[in-house]
Design a protein around this motif. Structure first.
Motif, PDB file in Angstrom:
ATOM      1  N   PHE A 127       0.842  -1.209   0.000  1.00 17.20           N
ATOM      2  CA  PHE A 127       0.000   0.000   0.000  1.00 17.20           C
ATOM      3  C   PHE A 127       0.870   1.249   0.000  1.00 17.20           C
ATOM      4  O   PHE A 127       0.439   2.321  -0.413  1.00 17.20           O
ATOM      5  CB  PHE A 127      -0.914   0.024   1.230  1.00 17.20           C
ATOM      6  N   ASP A 128       2.116   1.105   0.478  1.00 15.61           N
ATOM      7  CA  ASP A 128       3.070   2.219   0.495  1.00 15.61           C
ATOM      8  C   ASP A 128       3.915   2.149  -0.771  1.00 15.61           C
ATOM      9  O   ASP A 128       4.596   1.143  -1.009  1.00 15.61           O
ATOM     10  CB  ASP A 128       3.967   2.132   1.733  1.00 15.61           C
ATOM     11  N   PRO A 129       3.894   3.187  -1.611  1.00 16.99           N
ATOM     12  CA  PRO A 129       4.657   3.151  -2.877  1.00 16.99           C
ATOM     13  C   PRO A 129       6.156   3.004  -2.671  1.00 16.99           C
ATOM     14  O   PRO A 129       6.880   2.618  -3.592  1.00 16.99           O
ATOM     15  CB  PRO A 129       4.305   4.483  -3.541  1.00 16.99           C
ATOM     16  N   ARG A 130       6.644   3.307  -1.468  1.00 12.99           N
ATOM     17  CA  ARG A 130       8.075   3.190  -1.205  1.00 12.99           C
ATOM     18  C   ARG A 130       8.525   1.734  -1.096  1.00 12.99           C
ATOM     19  O   ARG A 130       9.720   1.450  -1.200  1.00 12.99           O
ATOM     20  CB  ARG A 130       8.429   3.931   0.096  1.00 12.99           C
ATOM     21  N   GLU A 131       7.570   0.814  -0.885  1.00 10.66           N
ATOM     22  CA  GLU A 131       7.920  -0.603  -0.730  1.00 10.66           C
ATOM     23  C   GLU A 131       8.572  -1.164  -1.982  1.00 10.66           C
ATOM     24  O   GLU A 131       9.712  -1.645  -1.951  1.00 10.66           O
ATOM     25  CB  GLU A 131       6.675  -1.412  -0.366  1.00 10.66           C
ATOM     26  N   GLU A 132       7.875  -1.132  -3.107  1.00  9.68           N
ATOM     27  CA  GLU A 132       8.437  -1.689  -4.331  1.00  9.68           C
ATOM     28  C   GLU A 132       9.549  -0.821  -4.909  1.00  9.68           C
ATOM     29  O   GLU A 132      10.392  -1.308  -5.667  1.00  9.68           O
ATOM     30  CB  GLU A 132       7.337  -1.921  -5.358  1.00  9.68           C
ATOM     31  N   ALA A 133       9.559   0.463  -4.544  1.00  6.02           N
ATOM     32  CA  ALA A 133      10.646   1.341  -4.979  1.00  6.02           C
ATOM     33  C   ALA A 133      11.917   1.060  -4.185  1.00  6.02           C
ATOM     34  O   ALA A 133      13.002   1.506  -4.557  1.00  6.02           O
ATOM     35  CB  ALA A 133      10.242   2.807  -4.822  1.00  6.02           C
ATOM     36  N   GLY A 134      11.783   0.312  -3.080  1.00 10.18           N
ATOM     37  CA  GLY A 134      12.943  -0.066  -2.284  1.00 10.18           C
ATOM     38  C   GLY A 134      13.571   1.076  -1.530  1.00 10.18           C
ATOM     39  O   GLY A 134      14.789   1.082  -1.302  1.00 10.18           O
ATOM     40  N   GLU A 135      12.780   2.044  -1.100  1.00 10.92           N
ATOM     41  CA  GLU A 135      13.338   3.216  -0.415  1.00 10.92           C
ATOM     42  C   GLU A 135      13.762   2.860   1.006  1.00 10.92           C
ATOM     43  O   GLU A 135      12.999   2.281   1.783  1.00 10.92           O
ATOM     44  CB  GLU A 135      12.315   4.352  -0.415  1.00 10.92           C
ATOM     45  N   MET A 136      14.982   3.249   1.343  1.00  9.72           N
ATOM     46  CA  MET A 136      15.528   2.929   2.661  1.00  9.72           C
ATOM     47  C   MET A 136      14.779   3.634   3.778  1.00  9.72           C
ATOM     48  O   MET A 136      14.786   3.163   4.923  1.00  9.72           O
ATOM     49  CB  MET A 136      17.012   3.296   2.718  1.00  9.72           C
ATOM     50  N   SER A 137      14.123   4.738   3.472  1.00  7.25           N
ATOM     51  CA  SER A 137      13.374   5.431   4.525  1.00  7.25           C
ATOM     52  C   SER A 137      12.289   4.517   5.096  1.00  7.25           C
ATOM     53  O   SER A 137      12.054   4.490   6.311  1.00  7.25           O
ATOM     54  CB  SER A 137      12.739   6.706   3.968  1.00  7.25           C
ATOM     55  N   LEU A 138      11.640   3.735   4.238  1.00  7.48           N
ATOM     56  CA  LEU A 138      10.618   2.802   4.703  1.00  7.48           C
ATOM     57  C   LEU A 138      11.268   1.615   5.415  1.00  7.48           C
ATOM     58  O   LEU A 138      10.763   1.147   6.449  1.00  7.48           O
ATOM     59  CB  LEU A 138       9.769   2.315   3.534  1.00  7.48           C
ATOM     60  N   ALA A 139      12.385   1.124   4.882  1.00 12.77           N
ATOM     61  CA  ALA A 139      13.101   0.018   5.527  1.00 12.77           C
ATOM     62  C   ALA A 139      13.505   0.394   6.947  1.00 12.77           C
ATOM     63  O   ALA A 139      13.395  -0.415   7.873  1.00 12.77           O
ATOM     64  CB  ALA A 139      14.330  -0.352   4.705  1.00 12.77           C
ATOM     65  N   GLU A 140      13.956   1.618   7.131  1.00 13.66           N
ATOM     66  CA  GLU A 140      14.358   2.081   8.460  1.00 13.66           C
ATOM     67  C   GLU A 140      13.168   2.203   9.396  1.00 13.66           C
ATOM     68  O   GLU A 140      13.295   1.972  10.605  1.00 13.66           O
ATOM     69  CB  GLU A 140      15.103   3.405   8.332  1.00 13.66           C
ATOM     70  N   GLU A 141      12.007   2.540   8.854  1.00 11.36           N
ATOM     71  CA  GLU A 141      10.801   2.594   9.684  1.00 11.36           C
ATOM     72  C   GLU A 141      10.444   1.195  10.192  1.00 11.36           C
ATOM     73  O   GLU A 141      10.114   1.017  11.367  1.00 11.36           O
ATOM     74  CB  GLU A 141       9.634   3.168   8.883  1.00 11.36           C
ATOM     75  N   TYR A 142      10.516   0.195   9.316  1.00 12.81           N
ATOM     76  CA  TYR A 142      10.251  -1.183   9.748  1.00 12.81           C
ATOM     77  C   TYR A 142      11.254  -1.611  10.819  1.00 12.81           C
ATOM     78  O   TYR A 142      10.893  -2.230  11.822  1.00 12.81           O
ATOM     79  CB  TYR A 142      10.378  -2.148   8.562  1.00 12.81           C
ATOM     80  N   ALA A 143      12.531  -1.292  10.594  1.00 12.64           N
ATOM     81  CA  ALA A 143      13.591  -1.766  11.479  1.00 12.64           C
ATOM     82  C   ALA A 143      13.470  -1.231  12.902  1.00 12.64           C
ATOM     83  O   ALA A 143      13.973  -1.847  13.841  1.00 12.64           O
ATOM     84  CB  ALA A 143      14.956  -1.391  10.894  1.00 12.64           C
ATOM     85  N   LYS A 144      12.783  -0.122  13.088  1.00 13.31           N
ATOM     86  CA  LYS A 144      12.617   0.450  14.422  1.00 13.31           C
ATOM     87  C   LYS A 144      11.661  -0.367  15.291  1.00 13.31           C
ATOM     88  O   LYS A 144      11.563  -0.152  16.493  1.00 13.31           O
ATOM     89  CB  LYS A 144      12.103   1.886  14.311  1.00 13.31           C
ATOM     90  N   LEU A 145      10.969  -1.333  14.660  1.00 13.95           N
ATOM     91  CA  LEU A 145       9.946  -2.087  15.382  1.00 13.95           C
ATOM     92  C   LEU A 145      10.496  -3.297  16.118  1.00 13.95           C
ATOM     93  O   LEU A 145       9.754  -3.939  16.870  1.00 13.95           O
ATOM     94  CB  LEU A 145       8.853  -2.539  14.403  1.00 13.95           C
ATOM     95  N   GLY A 146      11.732  -3.672  15.909  1.00 15.10           N
ATOM     96  CA  GLY A 146      12.254  -4.861  16.578  1.00 15.10           C
ATOM     97  C   GLY A 146      13.763  -4.929  16.581  1.00 15.10           C
ATOM     98  O   GLY A 146      14.452  -4.109  15.966  1.00 15.10           O
ATOM     99  N   LYS A 147      14.286  -5.950  17.271  1.00 14.07           N
ATOM    100  CA  LYS A 147      15.729  -6.155  17.375  1.00 14.07           C
ATOM    101  C   LYS A 147      16.233  -7.119  16.307  1.00 14.07           C
ATOM    102  O   LYS A 147      17.355  -7.017  15.828  1.00 14.07           O
ATOM    103  CB  LYS A 147      16.077  -6.711  18.754  1.00 14.07           C
ATOM    104  N   TYR A 148      15.373  -8.074  15.934  1.00 20.60           N
ATOM    105  CA  TYR A 148      15.754  -9.093  14.959  1.00 20.60           C
ATOM    106  C   TYR A 148      14.880  -8.990  13.711  1.00 20.60           C
ATOM    107  O   TYR A 148      13.694  -8.669  13.820  1.00 20.60           O
ATOM    108  CB  TYR A 148      15.589 -10.500  15.544  1.00 20.60           C
ATOM    109  N   PHE A 149      15.475  -9.289  12.564  1.00 21.97           N
ATOM    110  CA  PHE A 149      14.726  -9.367  11.319  1.00 21.97           C
ATOM    111  C   PHE A 149      14.806 -10.809  10.846  1.00 21.97           C
ATOM    112  O   PHE A 149      15.902 -11.342  10.627  1.00 21.97           O
ATOM    113  CB  PHE A 149      15.317  -8.447  10.255  1.00 21.97           C
ATOM    114  N   VAL A 150      13.655 -11.465  10.662  1.00 21.82           N
ATOM    115  CA  VAL A 150      13.631 -12.873  10.277  1.00 21.82           C
ATOM    116  C   VAL A 150      13.108 -12.998   8.846  1.00 21.82           C
ATOM    117  O   VAL A 150      11.937 -12.714   8.580  1.00 21.82           O
ATOM    118  CB  VAL A 150      12.757 -13.708  11.235  1.00 21.82           C
ATOM    119  N   LEU A 151      13.981 -13.420   7.938  1.00 19.67           N
ATOM    120  CA  LEU A 151      13.585 -13.658   6.555  1.00 19.67           C
ATOM    121  C   LEU A 151      13.015 -15.070   6.462  1.00 19.67           C
ATOM    122  O   LEU A 151      13.751 -16.056   6.577  1.00 19.67           O
ATOM    123  CB  LEU A 151      14.793 -13.512   5.628  1.00 19.67           C
ATOM    124  N   ASP A 152      11.707 -15.184   6.290  1.00 21.51           N
ATOM    125  CA  ASP A 152      11.079 -16.505   6.222  1.00 21.51           C
ATOM    126  C   ASP A 152      10.312 -16.706   4.922  1.00 21.51           C
ATOM    127  O   ASP A 152       9.639 -17.718   4.757  1.00 21.51           O
ATOM    128  CB  ASP A 152      10.134 -16.724   7.408  1.00 21.51           C
TER     129      ASP A 152
END
Length: 780
Positions: free
Chosen positions: A375-400
């Protein structure tokens, strides 16, 4: 630099006299001419510690009680910039001035150079330095250059070696073939020639023989190490190279107390259809073990994933709310769903204030699901600003999400690369990696089967303006190049490729045009194609009905703006031209392409059994389509299985339409179903190993209830394709790069297992490609 190069040129002028003198004294004789090509017959003294630098690898071994091996601490090194290590060259020549000249040339080109004055000294310095490249003269005291090469290959069968000599070129070429030199140069040597040959040899991709030798080295290394270890050390022996470091797997948190810790989990649970209904729970069920693993240990889970293609706008039918309800049912607990916030332009904001507050208020074992990240256009554009917003939500990132590992450019995957977060691989990805290794490093000979509609899905230009092709084209081409056949390989020992599905029509059309092209080696082409097909095409008119349009206008690939996709403009004509390229690649690598010799045709895809017919060949009637391979093709394929002595079958893409049923419940186009039962039977008997890419191919096996009889059936088509194509180095895995410190594992054997390096003195470094890394992992 220019002054230094001018100085070298002056020296060359002076040293040419010396080289000519050496030429006049050349004996023209050599020893050890009949060196056996079977590298496995030579006993290796390689130690079980293989180094990694850049694209290379190291095999490291852990021991209990040593610092850094307590998985309960999960301490990963801080990210840092990796320095590119200089490549080491061992230069062996009995003429001091030649050594000095070559040393200066190579050092000015950026190499670290070690010199030796004769073959015996060269062998001693090789053991001590384990260089990336060896350059040797031929006629030397104590040990000649070809003898040195033989001794070095006993230590390392894949060592890159260049022979530089004053012998006639025909003699050098003979030595190159018999001894296996990677390059030969005739004295006197020019600077630019030396630099080019060294660069080409040191960076060249591995040959098939080298890959086989590396696998043998890894197996022998393990055998040599095991007797030197205690029982406790044997039990915890682990491979620790690159992205496959055990610390990167969620399963290694089994003994760790993770209560109070928040895990951002990125699965692939895109299970809604276009109208928002649940199309299948399969993908959700595949990721539930990871979610349960974390929550049952008291960890907190924040789920982020995409649904459909909303193109950066909030589409109510593609909301993740229904999926949150399904996850709750599986967990038998409430899953808190945080909806996207709609912006004025219709786009969505995912990491809202409400989402942050909800995550902050989580308790141990809770699960929070954010809305559809697309729903956020920054997702498919791969913008780091959105990636950094996700990363603030936890300590670990699990690629599943194994189905999204090839989408490393998306923001939800880039979140794992943010400095403050620790990336891990979920249980599904770990399972997929383990199961799919056999397709990357198969037992030979191998039959690769490709089906589906298109060779290429889209074309785009990168920022540098280079054209990038996406689809099965890259995997098909790399498969041909990775598994070539020697010119004299017996037919029943050859690696082969079968092409089915709609793709087959593009290859048949391409074959027809090549057979009619006087510039193409028709004899070589015919030798690698089914005889019955060539006889149908040569000098005859062919109709493909409605299956493909060979006159379709080409897409405007050259007119693309940087980054613009071309999916809607890749035409049938483009596909045929690409098929030509692949056919010519097959000729170069002596790989037979088994194309269909007949098809099942019908007027429409949902035809009933009385509306279809087996054509007598590849001519499709006007107004009809070829929907499946015919009986003759199927029988030929089964015959290949029974007589080809294949040890491995790797299958991606059905042979034709595979999901249409008649009123009586039988499949209208049934060749894929018949074939999967056949290979399941052979696999169950232990005669072959079978690896199936996900998507429609796995569904065929599921529909016929034979999945459990196959060696491995991936759950994700695109992810599996990318994983195999890249040799286990899919783009999403780059999030782990910052934690890979080659120097930490370079001396792992000596540091963690005292005494081993003295008992096995050749504990050195070997440089090679990431593909070799994966093959070694499979061998171990």
């Amino acid at each position: 630099m220019r002054e230094k190069r001018n100085k070298i040129w002056l020296k060359i002028t002076a040293f040419t006299v010396i080289q000519v003198f050496i030429l006049l004294g050349a004996q023209g004789s050599f020893a050890g001419a009949a060196i056996r090509e079977d590298m496995q017959a030579v006993k290796s003294t390689l130690a079980p510690n293989i180094g990694i630098s850049g694209s290379g690898i190291r095999l490291g071994f852990k021991t209990a009680g040593l610092e850094g091996n307590d998985h309960s601490k999960l301490e990963l090194p801080e990210p840092g910039v990796k320095q590119e290590e200089k490549k080491t060259v061992l230069l062996v020549d009995d003429e001091p001035k030649i050594r000095e000249l070559f040393k200066e040339i190579l050092e000015s080109a950026g190499y670290k150079v070690v010199t030796a004055s004769d073959g015996q000294e060269g062998l001693e310095k090789y053991r001590k330095n384990m260089p990336d490249l060896v350059i040797t003269d031929l006629d030397m005291p104590k040990m000649e250059g070809n003898e040195l090469a033989v001794e070095i290959r006993k230590i390392n069968p894949v060592q890159r070696i260049i022979l530089v000599s004053g012998e006639p070129q025909y003699m050098l070429d003979k030595l190159k073939k018999e001894v296996g030199f990677n390059g030969v140069m005739q004295k006197p040597v020019k600077i630019k020639d030396l630099e080019k040959v060294v660069s080409d040899v040191i960076s060249a991709e591995l040959t098939l023989n080298e890959i086989k030798a590396i696998r043998g080295m890894a197996q022998e290394a393990r055998q040599r190490l095991m007797p030197l270890l205690s029982e406790q050390q044997k039990n915890i022996l682990e491979i620790v190279p690159g992205h496959f470091d055990p610390r990167f797997y969620l399963s290694h948190l089994l003994e760790k107390d993770i209560r109070g810790q928040t895990f951002i989990v990125r699965p692939d649970i895109n299970i809604l259809d276009l109208k928002g209904g649940i199309k299948s729970l399969a993908r959700l069920e595949q990721s539930m073990p990871t979610i349960k693993f974390i929550t049952e240990k008291g960890g907190r889970v924040v789920l982020i994933f995409h649904v459909g293609k909303p193109k950066g706008k909030v589409v109510s039918a593609l909301s993740a709310k229904k999926i949150a309800d399904e996850v709750g049912k599986k967990l038998e607990k409430k899953v808190t769903f945080v909806p996207a916030q709609t912006q004025d332009d219709g786009s969505g904001s995912i990491v809202t204030e409400e989402a942050i507050k909800t995550v902050e208020s989580m308790k141990d074992g809770d699960v929070v699901m954010l809305d559809n990240v697309r729903f956020d256009p920054r997702e498919e554009a791969g913008e780091m600003s959105l990636a950094e917003e996700y990363a603030k939500l936890g300590k670990y990132f699990v690629l599943d999400g194994f189905g999204v590992i090839h989408r490393g450019s998306q923001a939800s995957l880039k979140a794992g690369g943010v400095k403050e977060i620790i990336p891990l691989k979920g249980l599904l990805v770990e399972k997929e990696e383990e199961g799919s290794w056999g397709a990357i490093s198969p037992e030979m000979p191998v039959l690769n089967i490709f089906g589906g509609a298109k060779i290429i899905d889209e074309v785009k230009r990168d920022e540098a303006g280079k054209i990038k092709e996406k689809g099965k084209i890259t995997l098909i081409e790399k498969t041909i190049q990775r598994f070539p056949n020697e010119p004299n390989t017996a037919p029943d020992k050859m690696n082969k490729i079968f092409i089915g599905g709609k793709m087959a029509f593009y290859f048949i059309a391409a074959l027809k045009e090549l057979l009619d092209d006087s510039r193409v080696d028709a004899e070589a082409l015919q030798r690698l194609m089914p005889e019955g097909l060539v006889s149908q095409l040569r000098g005859k008119e062919i109709s493909f009905g409605k299956s493909i349009d060979i006159k379709n206008t080409k897409g405007k690939i050259r007119d693309l703006e940087p980054g613009k996709k071309l999916k809607e403009e890749v035409t049938d004509r483009d596909q045929i031209d690409i098929a030509k390229r692949i056919l010519l690649t097959a000729i170069t690598n002596n790989v037979p392409l088994l194309l269909p010799v007949d098809f099942v045709e019908a007027e429409q895809f949902n035809a009933t059994s009385d509306e279809i017919s087996n054509t007598v060949g590849v001519n499709i009637s006007e107004g009809r389509y070829g929907f499946d391979v015919g009986n003759n093709t199927y029988e030929d394929l089964i015959s290949e299985l029974q007589t080809g002595n294949f040890r491995t079958v790797s299958w991606n893409g059905p042979l034709g339409l595979s999901d249409i049923k008649s009123r009586d419940g039988k499949y209208v186009f049934d060749k894929s179903h018949k074939f999967v039962k056949e290979i399941a039977g052979l696999t169950g008997k232990g005669e072959i190993k079978t690896y199936i890419g996900g998507g429609e191919t796995r569904k065929v096996a599921e529909d016929d209830s034979v999945v459990d009889f196959l060696t491995w059936a991936s759950t994700a088509g695109g992810g599996y394709l990318d994983f195999v194509e890249t040799g286990g180095n899919s783009s999403a895995y780059r999030i782990f790069d910052r934690y890979i410190n080659p120097e930490d594992s370079a001396n792992k054997l000596a540091n963690e297992l005292p005494g081993i390096s003295e008992k096995v003195p050749q504990a050195g470094r070997i440089r090679h490609t990431s593909e070799a890394k994966n093959l070694i992992l499979q061998a171990i």
